[in-house]
Design an enzyme around this catalytic site. Structure first.
Site, PDB file in Angstrom:
ATOM      1  N   HIS A 199       0.837  -1.204   0.000  1.00 34.87           N
ATOM      2  CA  HIS A 199       0.000   0.000   0.000  1.00 34.87           C
ATOM      3  C   HIS A 199       0.864   1.242   0.000  1.00 34.87           C
ATOM      4  O   HIS A 199       0.529   2.253  -0.606  1.00 34.87           O
ATOM      5  CB  HIS A 199      -0.872   0.019   1.259  1.00 34.87           C
ATOM      6  N   GLU A 441      -6.409 -16.555 -18.668  1.00 37.77           N
ATOM      7  CA  GLU A 441      -5.209 -16.571 -17.825  1.00 37.77           C
ATOM      8  C   GLU A 441      -4.803 -17.988 -17.427  1.00 37.77           C
ATOM      9  O   GLU A 441      -3.905 -18.181 -16.621  1.00 37.77           O
ATOM     10  CB  GLU A 441      -5.398 -15.679 -16.592  1.00 37.77           C
ATOM     11  N   ASP A 465      -1.192 -14.182 -14.457  1.00 37.19           N
ATOM     12  CA  ASP A 465      -1.407 -15.599 -14.180  1.00 37.19           C
ATOM     13  C   ASP A 465      -1.069 -16.467 -15.383  1.00 37.19           C
ATOM     14  O   ASP A 465      -0.527 -17.565 -15.224  1.00 37.19           O
ATOM     15  CB  ASP A 465      -2.854 -15.844 -13.750  1.00 37.19           C
ATOM     16  N   ARG A 475       4.381 -16.804  -9.382  1.00 38.15           N
ATOM     17  CA  ARG A 475       4.552 -15.357  -9.553  1.00 38.15           C
ATOM     18  C   ARG A 475       4.954 -14.635  -8.276  1.00 38.15           C
ATOM     19  O   ARG A 475       5.335 -13.477  -8.307  1.00 38.15           O
ATOM     20  CB  ARG A 475       3.305 -14.724 -10.201  1.00 38.15           C
ATOM     21  N   CYS A 512      -5.215  -7.193 -19.479  1.00 35.79           N
ATOM     22  CA  CYS A 512      -5.214  -6.408 -18.238  1.00 35.79           C
ATOM     23  C   CYS A 512      -4.118  -6.847 -17.271  1.00 35.79           C
ATOM     24  O   CYS A 512      -4.068  -6.393 -16.147  1.00 35.79           O
ATOM     25  CB  CYS A 512      -6.575  -6.481 -17.553  1.00 35.79           C
TER      26      CYS A 512
END
Ligand code: PEP
Ligand code: MG
Length: 594
Positions: A199, A441, A465, A475, A512
């Site tokens: 964050h 994905e 993914d 990942r 995306c």
């Protein structure tokens, strides 16, 4: 700097999480260093005294957080929201009660009892496979550190109280610290710890100050008052630079600012190539509050709303109304003309309740995303009702994650139709023609793309993914990151297969995953004729600029040439040479090292 003896120059490499260059004086913070020591309590009297101390520290911490919230005022963004999350943690029954229980049962001091609570939570979070969600333990640790400071009587230095224009140097920072940096005097920050998906990194980006994290030993190298250069674009920090280095970076900074201004100036122009191919550029968002930044950076739509973030940091399930209000805010966001809402990509009930986690040996391949929704149909329906209700307010799409074959699409579509029917019979307005798309994905979805294309209105390729599953690379495992290659020839072949299958069936194909926002990949994606690219807002101006100054013809030629190579390394080198020749102003300085 020392008068007679110049300080040693140190160059450190970390992870650049917020771009830009800044040169300034360092201000070190050490308030994350409160350590817990164990002492045993002898009798019940001491137990109740410790509980009292703990409760007082909770109260003091809450007051400090409310003060910070007041300081940052009604500034938009995720800052104020995060402070609320911290206050929620402070007031969370499990957090408070398990610490009190630890004091009583184990007869230990409040500090140690708190440490025990955090360790238990850490064990739970460590099992979360999604990197972003796993990092949310940081929020809890941050709150824990604040309570510990108050238990020890140490004052938590307020960033807004710091004098002069400085670069903050710290072991770690919380988003609550970062949001206070929105004042002009904080030039940037660097930390020993932290990752790309924290964050803190997101807040740094949203307030636009350069930041480098994960430097490991920057606090050991820097003292307050040292001159420091932060290159957030390259992920480099230089401590005590000599005049020659400072001059070089001042030039670089000037160059960078001109370039950024130039790109931002044009960020709102449409993403159309010189030979007329139009690309729908959208933003990936996790929170509604990111919309102003997305629009500012040139998005006119949301290509991926990761709705699972509605579920984090809470124990009870969001209601249909809560879902609806979120989705409506996205769809009606100022400057937003379309939004693709991805149904939640959660695994089991692991982020919803901290009790009874479904443990899986291999959560990346476990009961997650659409698989989970098809098992927990009632939960899925609540979200679908909310998305459909929101669709009455603007151009909305539903995106289904982790589709591995036609059956899942059919099952999900049946549930969507059922929910539609219910809403219509209740007289609730919806977009009856809402577009339903599939994320591509999972490798099996690539192989079945032709059949899937018959069942959906669009594809959106999730390369994060897809690369993970196709190349068998976890990942979130940093030991195999070097194998995570978007330009791997196998990946390019898969992308081509998906785009061709979609286009042959007359549907649009978007992307995306992170690859969509990587400028190095933009010409290849144009060559593939993707119809849409959705990315983190900050990446948009650069990608749009490349699109506007390219032609599909030249990009297709580049793609053809790339397809003749058999390794990712060769393809990258070829594409990089092309980019340095064609778009030198769009090439990050660290490409040399790729
Ligand atoms: C992807 O996998 O590429 C994607 C966009 O989804 P996420 O990163 O949320 O898994
Ligand atoms: Mg994904």
């Amino acid at each position: 700097m020392g008068e007679n003896e110049p300080k040693a120059i140190a160059a450190l490499r970390g992870i650049g999480v917020s771009p830009g260059i800044v040169i300034g004086r360092a201000h070190t913070l050490n308030y994350q260093d409160v350590k817990e020591t164990l002492y045993k309590l002898d009798n019940g009297l001491f137990v109740s005294r410790e509980i009292k101390r703990f409760k007082r520290a909770l109260k003091d911490s809450k007051r400090e957080l409310l003060d910070i919230k007041k300081d940052i005022g009604d500034r938009r963004g995720i800052g104020p929201l995060l402070i609320d999350v911290y206050i929620m943690i402070l007031e969370d029954k499990t957090f408070v009660e398990s610490t009190i229980k630890n004091i009583g049962e184990h007869r230990v001091n409040a500090e140690w009892a708190l440490k025990m609570t955090i360790s238990t939570h850490r064990e739970i979070f460590d099992k979360i496979e999604d990197g972003y969600l796993r990092e949310r333990i940081r929020d809890l640790e941050y709150v824990g550190q604040r309570v510990l400071s108050n238990l020890s009587g140490k004052r938590h230095e307020k960033i807004s109280d710091i004098e002069g224009e400085v670069v903050i140097v710290a072991r770690d920072l919380s988003p609550a610290d970062t949001v206070q940096m929105a004042t002009r005097k904080i030039l940037g920050f660097v930390t020993d710890m932290g990752g790309k998906t924290s964050h803190t990194a997101i807040v740094a980006k949203s307030i636009g100050i350069p930041a480098v994290v994960g430097l490991e030993k920057v606090t050991a190298e820097v003292s307050t008052g040292d001159v420091i250069i932060v290159d957030g674009t390259a992920g480099v920090v230089i401590v005590n630079p000599d005049p020659e280095v400072i001059k070089r970076y001042e030039d670089k900074k000037r160059h960078y600012l001109v370039m950024e201004d130039d790109m931002l100036k044009d960020a709102h122009l449409p993403a159309v190539t010189a030979d007329g191919h139009s690309v729908g550029v959208g933003a990936n968002i996790e929170f509604v509050e990111e919309i102003p930044s997305a629009v500012f950076h040139g998005a006119n739509g949301v290509g991926l709303y990761r709705t699972e973030f509605i579920y984090i940091n809470r124990k009870e399930l969001p209601t249909e109304e809560e879902h609806f209000l979120n989705y409506r805010k996205v769809i009606e966001g100022e400057g937003i003309k379309w939004a693709t809402i991805r149904t939640f990509d959660l695994g089991g009930d692991k982020f919803v309740s901290d009790a009874g986690l479904a443990e899986e040996m291999n959560p990346a391949m476990g009961l997650r995303a659409i698989r989970y929704c098809l098992q927990e149909v009632e939960l899925f329906k609540v979200q679908l009702r909310a998305i459909l209700r929101a669709s009455a307010y603007g151009n909305t799409g539903i995106l289904l994650p982790m589709i591995s074959g036609v059956k899942e699409i059919m099952d999900a579509r049946n549930i969507i139709d059922e929910v539609k029917g219910e809403l219509i019979s209740e007289g609730i307005p919806i977009d009856e023609d809402i577009k339903v798309g599939a994320m591509i994905e999972v490798p099996s979805a690539v192989i079945m793309a032709e059949q899937l294309a018959e069942k959906v209105a669009f594809f959106s390729i999730g390369t994060n993914d897809l690369i993970q599953y196709a190349l068998a690379i976890d990942r979130v495992n940093e030991r195999v990151t070097y194998l995570y290659e978007p330009l791997h020839p196998a990946i390019l072949r898969m992308l081509r297969q998906v785009v061709d299958a979609g286009h042959n069936a007359g549907i649009k194909v978007a992307m995306c995953g992170e690859m969509a926002g990587d400028p190095l990949c933009t010409p290849i994606l144009l060559g593939l004729k993707l119809d849409g690219l959705s990315m983190t807002p900050l990446a948009i101006p650069r990608v749009k600029k490349i699109i506007r100054n390219s032609t599909v013809r030249e990009s297709a030629e580049l793609l053809e040439a790339a397809m003749t190579f058999s390794t990712a390394h060769e393809i990258e080198r070829h594409v990089r040479d092309y980019m340095i020749r064609r778009f030198p102003e769009c090439c990050p300085v660290n490409w040399q090292g790729r």
